[in-house]
Scaffold this active site. Structure first.
Site, mmCIF file in Angstrom:
data_model
loop_
_atom_site.group_PDB
_atom_site.id
_atom_site.type_symbol
_atom_site.label_atom_id
_atom_site.label_comp_id
_atom_site.label_asym_id
_atom_site.label_seq_id
_atom_site.Cartn_x
_atom_site.Cartn_y
_atom_site.Cartn_z
ATOM 1 N N ILE A 77 -91.946 84.203 20.077
ATOM 2 C CA ILE A 77 -92.935 83.910 21.571
ATOM 3 C C ILE A 77 -91.989 83.414 22.617
ATOM 4 C CG2 ILE A 77 -94.630 83.146 22.305
ATOM 5 C CD1 ILE A 77 -95.763 82.109 19.424
ATOM 6 N N GLY A 80 -87.901 78.000 26.101
ATOM 7 C CA GLY A 80 -87.927 77.135 27.430
ATOM 8 C C GLY A 80 -88.450 75.286 26.695
ATOM 9 N N GLY A 81 -87.818 74.406 28.027
ATOM 10 C CA GLY A 81 -87.714 73.769 28.132
ATOM 11 C C GLY A 81 -86.359 73.244 26.755
ATOM 12 N N VAL A 85 -90.182 79.766 20.069
ATOM 13 C CA VAL A 85 -91.108 79.755 19.883
ATOM 14 C C VAL A 85 -91.060 80.675 19.099
ATOM 15 C CG1 VAL A 85 -93.834 79.758 20.518
ATOM 16 C CG2 VAL A 85 -91.472 77.751 21.537
ATOM 17 N N LYS A 100 -92.453 75.284 17.374
ATOM 18 C CA LYS A 100 -91.684 75.129 18.118
ATOM 19 C C LYS A 100 -90.443 74.633 17.479
ATOM 20 C CE LYS A 100 -90.401 73.405 22.560
ATOM 21 N NZ LYS A 100 -91.279 72.392 24.188
ATOM 22 N N ASP A 194 -93.752 69.036 34.334
ATOM 23 C CA ASP A 194 -93.897 70.564 34.583
ATOM 24 C C ASP A 194 -95.558 71.339 34.924
ATOM 25 O OD1 ASP A 194 -92.596 72.519 34.808
ATOM 26 O OD2 ASP A 194 -91.665 73.046 32.879
#
Length: 754
Positions: A77, A80-81, A85, A100, A194
């Site tokens: 998918i 990020g962070g 994912v 995740k 965020d």
């Protein structure tokens, strides 16, 4: 080596994007963020331009796992962070999930793993229809991962990119939902940090919000070194000035970000869009934002003032809570909903929110220049708005001063300082604002807290009719008993936004409820201890025709301990003819007698989560008559009975369906101890196995009959014995599984580490 002096660029969201990596030949190599990846990234709030803790694409591009735990991985998918994912399939519940996983280079770090676990706990603690759901927290090969709800729709970023800037009424509706979700997170001590368009998911035609990716969230109540205040965390174009400075932040930082997102909806970009990351940061820290009306004079002035106040650089000059913003936007929507069609343009054109009482009804004096009647009519067709009085009202004197009548309260003006809410103290044995609880409630206004600060016993019958936004709590376990034993101890009829916390309650009338909720919404009952006298024949907590709108915030009953009378129930929720939406009953202890049913769900339930409760000592643990609801998930995924314990019930569950076909629901991770049967026909038992999602249920049963084995083996796993730390209801470890229990996957939140 990358040149640290190369300028960053900005994407269409106004985010600064790091330069593309440079290969050994000194040429940039493209990052693996194709269109399909971006599309799916939007479904779970993963932003390919997130600047915090990014894993390189090569960490996962060439090494797609076949499975994670029991989940079959279908493809990437995004990233990020702090993680990667994956889109995956849950074979037990036959649903698509998003998983995740902590990025490989971070999974080696104990600090990173601890932070990841904290993120999971923070996100999982938030139960709200506008926050993405965390299903499970698991681990494989020492790499922790989260199993999350998968949203098939796109993000707000995509929605605006495809449609252009949004109609103001639709923007108000979406922002109201975002504010409601943030308010729920802030109530759990979680700051998102965020909030941005790519972290706002939309589904059901683009009119329902889920806030996603709390991967950057931090629990504000936890002061460990992992949340060091000298590190800025977030996406620059949507970050509050105090975040960029690395100062300590609170929930008001999310409100600044919400103002940026509202600006994005109405204009198409962040108010602080710059050519480089440095320019963006300079604008946020040192330059005033440009008013929405200067950018687009057709924006409703009242809405522009709301955004202006959210974007104040000093947190003290912003709104002070997400709840306040949500309530203000909801009032705005309600005014539009109540107005005749030919007055909507006038409302949108007005610079303030005001009202006057006229013989013919409401004369609504709010509004703006506007965008054309056809567009406005389309917007109102798209949204379902709450009814009820949208304005703060002064409490009157009827019903001991606790009924809120119609009034002519002053105008509510966006941009003006908020009304100061108060904490009103009550005590019989020490100094306080009031000595009588009824008198304190009579003086309370919307948003106030009435707090009992001593442990006295208060003889009351509280009729909170049409009250709004009131918190009633005790810090000293004060007790409430009825002065009139023929009346309910607490009755809430109409109104919304009531919170009751911490009290002990004793009821003496055999036909009266301790708490009766009727035609109300957004009520929370928490940390209550309710004891009915032995002769009681009605429910301790009775809920009827509440949360009738799917847009209502959850009706929550949490962490209560309830003991029913000889033939009464602990809880009865009646949803007929009006459906109940967004019901959460979690982490309660319900005790009945051998003749009584512990709890009953009867009627039309659109969304209901019954999680982490104990149903003990009753004739039937939980009796259900679930009826189909238009608009609810047909597969039953919105009706969930998960992670509960049933103890010493003659029948741990009963199915009372009056419909020819069973209404599906999820039955997962429940533990049944010292209970003999289910109260359901053989055909109903077969329908549960065929139409419902069942997984991970364990039933301690020494000698199940051949019929039970044959009919129920698809429901449950029979075990001759399940070890728990205590079977004594007075112990704190009552029904808690040992740390080494093989059944800990079948666990409520009480078994998980704090």
């Amino acid at each position: 080596m990358d040149d640290p002096h190369r300028p960053t660029r900005e994407n269409d969201e106004g985010d600064a994007v790091p330069p593309e990596p440079v290969g050994p030949d000194n040429k940039t190599r493209p990052m693996h963020t194709g269109a399909s990846t971006r599309l799916h990234a939007a479904t779970t709030g993963v932003d390919e331009n997130d600047l915090t803790g990014m894993a390189d694409a090569d960490d996962w591009k060439d090494d797609i796992p076949v499975s994670l735990g029991k989940y079959t991985v279908e493809g990437p998918i995004g990233r990020g962070g702090m993680g990667v994912v994956w889109k995956a399939h849950d074979p037990d519940l036959s649903r698509t999930v998003a998983i995740k996983v902590l990025a490989p280079h971070l999974a080696q770090s104990l600090t990173a793993r601890r932070r990841f676990q904290r993120e999971a706990r923070a996100a999982a603690a938030i139960s709200h229809p506008h926050v993405l759901t965390i299903h499970h927290v698991e681990e494989q090969n020492k790499a922790p991962f989260l199993v999350m709800e998968y949203i098939a729709g796109g993000s707000l970023k995509e929605f605006v990119a495809e449609r252009g800037k949004l109609d103001p009424v639709l923007a108000i509706q979406l922002c109201c939902q975002i504010a409601q979700g943030l308010a729920a997170a802030h109530a759990q001590g979680v700051i998102h940090r965020d909030v941005k368009p790519s972290n706002v998911m939309l589904h059901e035609g683009g009119v329902r919000v889920r806030i996603a990716d709390f991967g950057l969230a931090r629990a504000a109540f936890d002061n460990s070194d992992l949340t060091s205040h000298d590190h800025a965390v977030g996406t620059p174009a949507y970050m509050a000035p105090e975040q960029l400075r690395g100062a300590r932040v609170d929930a008001r930082a999310d409100l600044f970000s919400l103002g940026c997102v509202m600006h994005y909806m109405l204009i198409g970009h962040s108010p602080f869009q710059g050519r480089t990351q440095a320019e963006t940061i300079h604008k946020i820290l040192g330059q005033p934002h440009r008013s929405l009306l200067d950018v687009d004079p057709t924006i409703p002035p009242a809405l522009a003032e709301i955004v202006d106040r959210l974007l104040q650089k000093n947190p003290d000059e912003r709104y002070q809570s997400a709840f306040e913003v949500a309530a203000l936007l909801e009032r705005y929507l309600t005014m539009l909903n109540q107005a005749p069609t030919d007055e909507i343009a006038e409302i949108l054109a007005s610079p303030t929110l005001s009202r006057q009482r006229q013989k013919r009804g409401w004369l609504l004096g709010v509004g703006t220049t506007a965008g054309g009647m056809a567009l406005i009519a389309f917007s109102l067709w798209m949204i379902f708005l709450p009814t009820g009085d949208p304005f703060e009202s002064s409490p009157g004197t009827a019903n001991m001063g606790m009924t809120a009548p119609e009034d002519d309260s002053p105008a509510v003006v966006p941009g003006a300082p908020p009304r100061v809410t108060r904490v009103i103290t009550v005590a019989e044995t020490r100094d306080a604002d009031f000595h009588e609880l009824e008198e304190a409630i009579a003086h309370a206004k919307p948003g106030d807290t009435v707090r009992v600060v001593d442990g006295s016993t208060y003889a009351v019958n509280l009729n909170l009719r049409n009250r709004r936004d009131l918190i009633l709590e005790t810090t000293s376990a004060a007790e409430l008993v009825a002065t009139d034993p023929s009346e309910h101890l607490i009755q809430i009829h109409g109104g919304r936004g009531i919170r009751i916390r911490g009290f002990r309650m004793t009821t003496t009338c055999e036909n009266c409820h301790a708490i009766a909720l009727m035609e109300t919404s957004d009520v929370q009952l928490e940390d209550l201890e309710i004891d009915q006298q032995a002769a009681h024949s009605v429910a301790a907590i009775h809920v009827a025709d509440c949360n009738a709108s799917r847009h209502d915030p959850p009706l929550v009953i949490r962490s209560c301990r309830v003991r029913s009378g000889s033939s009464g129930q602990c809880l009865w929720i009646h949803a007929d003819p009006q459906p109940v939406w967004n019901l959460v009953v979690e982490n309660n202890r319900f005790f009945a007698t051998s003749q009584a049913t512990v709890a009953v769900l009867w009627g039309y339930f659109g969304e209901a989560t019954i999680r982490g409760n104990i149903f003990a000592s009753g004739g039937v643990g939980l009796n259900m008559n679930l009826l189909p609801v238009d608009g609810a998930d047909p597969d039953g995924s919105s009706r969930r009975l998960i992670g509960n314990r049933f103890f010493r019930c003659r029948s741990w569950i009963g199915l009372m369906s009056t419909e020819p076909a069973l209404t599906p629901f999820i039955l997962a991770d429940n533990l049944i101890l010292e209970s003999e049967n289910v109260e359901a026909t053989l055909s109903q038992q077969a329908e549960v196995a065929e139409y419902c999602s069942v997984d991970g249920n364990v039933w301690e049963h020494t000698r199940p009959s051949e019929t039970q084995n044959r009919q129920l083996q698809k429901w449950v796993r029979f075990e001759p014995e399940v070890a728990v730390q205590s079977r004594n209801p007075s112990h704190t470890d009552f029904l808690r599984l040992p740390d080494d229990s093989p059944f800990r996957s079948t666990a409520t939140s009480n078994d998980r580490d704090d």
